[in-house]
Design a protein around this motif. Structure first.
Motif, PDB file in Angstrom:
ATOM      1  N   PRO A   6       7.240 -55.753  -9.917  1.00 20.26           N
ATOM      2  CA  PRO A   6       7.847 -55.533 -11.232  1.00 20.26           C
ATOM      3  C   PRO A   6       7.530 -54.149 -11.797  1.00 20.26           C
ATOM      4  N   VAL A   7       8.498 -53.604 -12.529  1.00 20.79           N
ATOM      5  CA  VAL A   7       8.312 -52.291 -13.154  1.00 20.79           C
ATOM      6  C   VAL A   7       8.645 -52.388 -14.637  1.00 20.79           C
ATOM      7  N   VAL A   8       7.790 -51.781 -15.454  1.00 25.93           N
ATOM      8  CA  VAL A   8       7.992 -51.733 -16.904  1.00 25.93           C
ATOM      9  C   VAL A   8       8.382 -50.308 -17.292  1.00 25.93           C
ATOM     10  N   ILE A   9       9.485 -50.170 -18.015  1.00 27.13           N
ATOM     11  CA  ILE A   9       9.911 -48.879 -18.561  1.00 27.13           C
ATOM     12  C   ILE A   9       9.627 -48.903 -20.059  1.00 27.13           C
ATOM     13  N   GLY A  10       8.812 -47.962 -20.531  1.00 27.43           N
ATOM     14  CA  GLY A  10       8.456 -47.931 -21.945  1.00 27.43           C
ATOM     15  C   GLY A  10       9.617 -47.516 -22.826  1.00 27.43           C
ATOM     16  N   GLU A  11      10.084 -46.289 -22.653  1.00 30.33           N
ATOM     17  CA  GLU A  11      11.237 -45.771 -23.389  1.00 30.33           C
ATOM     18  C   GLU A  11      12.257 -45.255 -22.377  1.00 30.33           C
ATOM     19  N   TYR A  12      13.537 -45.348 -22.715  1.00 28.09           N
ATOM     20  CA  TYR A  12      14.557 -44.818 -21.818  1.00 28.09           C
ATOM     21  C   TYR A  12      15.610 -44.073 -22.625  1.00 28.09           C
ATOM     22  N   LEU A  13      16.360 -43.253 -21.935  1.00 34.02           N
ATOM     23  CA  LEU A  13      17.459 -42.502 -22.529  1.00 34.02           C
ATOM     24  C   LEU A  13      18.729 -42.811 -21.748  1.00 34.02           C
ATOM     25  N   GLN A  14      19.844 -42.390 -22.275  1.00 34.36           N
ATOM     26  CA  GLN A  14      21.127 -42.630 -21.612  1.00 34.36           C
ATOM     27  C   GLN A  14      21.128 -42.043 -20.197  1.00 34.36           C
ATOM     28  N   GLU A  15      20.440 -40.900 -20.038  1.00 30.76           N
ATOM     29  CA  GLU A  15      20.431 -40.230 -18.729  1.00 30.76           C
ATOM     30  C   GLU A  15      19.458 -40.874 -17.747  1.00 30.76           C
ATOM     31  N   THR A  16      18.425 -41.557 -18.273  1.00 32.04           N
ATOM     32  CA  THR A  16      17.374 -42.052 -17.389  1.00 32.04           C
ATOM     33  C   THR A  16      17.500 -43.535 -17.031  1.00 32.04           C
ATOM     34  N   GLN A  17      18.101 -44.332 -17.910  1.00 34.91           N
ATOM     35  CA  GLN A  17      18.171 -45.778 -17.640  1.00 34.91           C
ATOM     36  C   GLN A  17      18.858 -46.099 -16.310  1.00 34.91           C
ATOM     37  N   PRO A  18      20.003 -45.467 -15.986  1.00 32.43           N
ATOM     38  CA  PRO A  18      20.652 -45.795 -14.703  1.00 32.43           C
ATOM     39  C   PRO A  18      19.795 -45.431 -13.493  1.00 32.43           C
ATOM     40  N   VAL A  19      18.991 -44.375 -13.607  1.00 34.22           N
ATOM     41  CA  VAL A  19      18.114 -43.968 -12.510  1.00 34.22           C
ATOM     42  C   VAL A  19      17.098 -45.062 -12.224  1.00 34.22           C
ATOM     43  N   PHE A  20      16.482 -45.584 -13.283  1.00 32.87           N
ATOM     44  CA  PHE A  20      15.479 -46.641 -13.127  1.00 32.87           C
ATOM     45  C   PHE A  20      16.112 -47.939 -12.612  1.00 32.87           C
ATOM     46  N   THR A  21      17.255 -48.286 -13.166  1.00 30.27           N
ATOM     47  CA  THR A  21      17.930 -49.532 -12.777  1.00 30.27           C
ATOM     48  C   THR A  21      18.322 -49.496 -11.309  1.00 30.27           C
ATOM     49  N   GLU A  22      18.869 -48.364 -10.880  1.00 32.55           N
ATOM     50  CA  GLU A  22      19.299 -48.210  -9.485  1.00 32.55           C
ATOM     51  C   GLU A  22      18.113 -48.279  -8.517  1.00 32.55           C
ATOM     52  N   LYS A  23      17.014 -47.607  -8.882  1.00 36.62           N
ATOM     53  CA  LYS A  23      15.833 -47.612  -8.017  1.00 36.62           C
ATOM     54  C   LYS A  23      15.236 -49.017  -7.934  1.00 36.62           C
ATOM     55  N   ALA A  24      15.171 -49.718  -9.056  1.00 39.51           N
ATOM     56  CA  ALA A  24      14.636 -51.079  -9.068  1.00 39.51           C
ATOM     57  C   ALA A  24      15.497 -52.003  -8.206  1.00 39.51           C
ATOM     58  N   LEU A  25      16.812 -51.830  -8.272  1.00 37.12           N
ATOM     59  CA  LEU A  25      17.729 -52.627  -7.463  1.00 37.12           C
ATOM     60  C   LEU A  25      17.502 -52.359  -5.982  1.00 37.12           C
ATOM     61  N   GLU A  26      17.374 -51.085  -5.651  1.00 34.92           N
ATOM     62  CA  GLU A  26      17.122 -50.675  -4.258  1.00 34.92           C
ATOM     63  C   GLU A  26      15.831 -51.296  -3.716  1.00 34.92           C
ATOM     64  N   MET A  27      14.786 -51.353  -4.578  1.00 37.68           N
ATOM     65  CA  MET A  27      13.478 -51.861  -4.156  1.00 37.68           C
ATOM     66  C   MET A  27      13.330 -53.365  -4.371  1.00 37.68           C
ATOM     67  N   GLN A  28      14.417 -54.010  -4.869  1.00 38.19           N
ATOM     68  CA  GLN A  28      14.395 -55.456  -5.159  1.00 38.19           C
ATOM     69  C   GLN A  28      13.250 -55.796  -6.117  1.00 38.19           C
ATOM     70  N   SER A  29      13.103 -54.935  -7.143  1.00 36.10           N
ATOM     71  CA  SER A  29      12.024 -55.079  -8.122  1.00 36.10           C
ATOM     72  C   SER A  29      12.600 -55.480  -9.476  1.00 36.10           C
ATOM     73  N   GLU A  30      11.965 -56.452 -10.112  1.00 34.50           N
ATOM     74  CA  GLU A  30      12.380 -56.814 -11.466  1.00 34.50           C
ATOM     75  C   GLU A  30      12.035 -55.677 -12.414  1.00 34.50           C
ATOM     76  N   ILE A  31      12.965 -55.334 -13.297  1.00 31.38           N
ATOM     77  CA  ILE A  31      12.736 -54.231 -14.232  1.00 31.38           C
ATOM     78  C   ILE A  31      12.758 -54.757 -15.663  1.00 31.38           C
ATOM     79  N   TYR A  32      11.815 -54.261 -16.465  1.00 35.08           N
ATOM     80  CA  TYR A  32      11.672 -54.684 -17.862  1.00 35.08           C
ATOM     81  C   TYR A  32      11.676 -53.438 -18.750  1.00 35.08           C
TER      82      TYR A  32
END
Length: 406
Positions: free
Chosen positions: A194-220
C-alpha cells in the motif's frame, strides 16, 4: 579512529550531497546493493515504513516514530540531514546511535568502503540498517534522502510506502516538471504494497495512480480520506497535511494486524512527538519579546506556507535572518518574502552555501533590503540587537541556517 576522526573521514573524504551538492548525487543503486550484500542484507531482517516526498518527510517520519513508541514498540528512525550532530540521523526510541557503534562500523568496513568508493550517504544508510538489525527493532521509519527511485534507501520492502507531496525542488536531479519529479518519487512504490499520498496536484495524481496500478498496490490519498486529526506540538500550518498523511498510514498499519496501535497511542504520539523523538527546527520558538521563530522550510512549496503563517502573527516590525545554498534558484523563493521586513543576509558554514553578499544582491532585485553578515550567528545577533520587544524575528531559508542557530 575516534568519533571525531571517523566523522571527519566520512564528511571530507567522500562525496556528500549535504556539503557538495550535485557532484555527490549518484543515479545508481549498485553500490547500495553491493553494501547490503556485504552486510548480509540487514534491511531484509527489519520491518519498515518508507517516507518520501518534497516537503514534510522529516515531520511525517518523526510523527510515525512517536506513535509507534507510544504503542510500546522499539522504533528505529532514519532521517537526513542532521541539524547538530551526525547521530541524529539514526535513532532508536528517540536516542541517537551511540558514537562507539558508528566508530566500530566505519573502522570494520573502511577497506570495503574505500575499495568500492561508497558515498557518505550509502555508508550512512548501511550503518542505519545494520544498527537497526543488531538492535532488533520492531519497526524502522526510513526517510528518503533525495528523490526516491534511485535513493540509497530504496532497497527496502516496506509495510507501507508514503509520499508526502511534490514540489519543485532538486530539479537538476529529478526533472524540471512536477510530473517528472512525481515519477522519481513514485519509484518507492513497491509491488502489492500500500502507498499513501499526502497531497497531490492535477499534474501528479495520474503519475501516482498509474504507478500504483502497475505495481498492483492499493493507493490512498490522505487529503481526501482523512478529515480530522489530533493536536500536536508541531505548530507549523503545514503540519495539518503531515498529520493526515500519518493518520492514514497508521490506519493501514492497524488493518494489517501486525502491530496494535490504539487511538490513545496516536493522540499521545502526536502530542509528544518532540519529547519522544527530539525533532527540532519546525516552526520552533526560540524566544519571546521579541518572538523568535526558526523553520527549516527551504523551497517554494514550504516557504509559501510559512510566509502566510508569519503574516498572521501580531508584530510591529518583521526581521528575517536569511541564508541559502547555491544550488537553489533564489528567483523561485525570494518573491515570497515580504518587502516590508528588515533582512539579515548570511552564509551558513558549508561549502555549497551562497555567499551573503551575493544573496543580498539577488534579494535587492525583489525589493528585499538589508545587510550582509559574515556568519549566521552574527546576522542573528544583529537581528536581536535591532528588534524591539513587540517585533518578530524569523530565521530560515536553509536547513543549515537553522542548524547553526540551534
Amino acid at each position: 579512529m575516534n568519533y571525531s576522526e571517523t566523522l571527519n573521514w566520512m564528511f571530507s573524504q567522500l562525496p556528500m550531497y549535504q556539503k557538495q551538492g550535485a557532484s555527490a548525487y549518484k543515479a545508481d543503486l549498485s553500490n547500495t546493493l553491493l553494501l547490503a550484500k556485504h552486510l548480509n542484507y540487514p534491511e531484509k531482517k527489519i520491518k519498515t515504513i518508507h517516507v518520501g516526498g518534497t516537503n514534510g518527510k522529516g515531520s511525517t517520519s518523526h510523527l510515525l516514530a512517536s506513535i509507534f513508541q507510544e504503542a510500546g514498540y522499539k522504533t528505529g528512525l532514519y532521517t537526513s540531514p542532521h541539524l547538530k550532530d551526525y547521530g541524529e540521523r539514526i535513532k532508536i526510541n528517540g536516542i541517537d546511535i551511540p558514537e562507539e557503534f558508528v566508530v566500530h562500523f566505519i573502522n570494520a568496513n573502511k577497506k570495503f568502503f574505500e575499495e568500492n568508493q561508497l558515498s557518505f550517504f550509502e555508508m550512512t544508510v548501511g550503518l542505519a540498517f545494520d544498527y537497526f538489525r543488531q538492535e532488533n527493532v520492531d519497526i524502522a521509519i526510513i526517510e528518503v534522502g533525495l528523490g526516491g527511485r534511485l535513493d540509497s534507501t530504496n532497497i527496502i520492502q516496506p509495510m507501507v510506502s508514503v509520499i508526502t507531496n511534490i514540489g519543485m525542488d532538486h530539479v537538476q536531479f529529478l526533472g524540471d516538471t512536477l510530473a517528472k519529479i512525481a515519477s522519481e518519487k513514485a519509484g518507492i512504490i513497491k509491488a502489492k504494497t500500500p502507498v499513501v499520498i499526502g497531497e497531490y496536484l492535477q499534474e501528479t495524481q495520474p503519475v501516482f495512480t498509474e504507478k500504483a496500478l502497475e505495481m498492483q498496490s492499493e493507493i490512498y490519498f490522505a487529503s481526501d480520506e482523512i478529515q480530522e486529526t489530533y493536536p500536536s506540538t508541531l505548530l507549523g500550518d503545514y503540519q495539518i497535511h503531515n498529520k493526515k498523511t500519518v493518520l492514514q498510514t497508521i490506519r493501514i498499519i492497524q488493518s494489517q494486524g501486525e502491530f496494535f496501535i490504539s487511538e490513545k497511542n496516536i493522540k499521545d504520539g502526536f502530542w509528544k512527538v518532540i519529547e519522544n523523538t527530539g525533532l527540532q527546527g519546525r516552526w520552533q520558538q526560540l524566544g519571546e519579546n521579541p518572538r523568535i521563530i526558526c523553520d527549516t522550510a527551504h523551497n517554494k512549496h514550504g516557504l509559501e506556507i510559512v510566509m502566510k503563517q508569519i503574516q498572521r502573527e501580531d508584530f510591529a516590525q518583521l526581521h528575517i535572518v536569511l541564508g541559502m545554498v547555491n544550488d537553489k534558484n533564489p528567483h523561485d523563493v525570494l518573491p515570497l518574502f515580504p518587502k516590508n521586513a528588515i533582512f539579515y543576509f548570511c552564509q551558513p558554514n558549508i561549502p555549497r552555501a551562497m555567499p551573503a553578499e551575493e544573496l543580498k544582491q539577488k534579494a535587492h532585485v525583489f525589493g528585499l533590503i538589508g545587510n550582509a553578515y559574515h556568519s549566521v550567528t552574527e546576522a542573528y545577533q544583529a537581528a536581536k540587537n535591532n528588534a524591539a520587544k513587540t517585533d518578530f524575528i524569523y530565521i530560515g531559508g536553509s536547513t543549515f541556517v537553522v542548524a547553526e542557530i540551534l
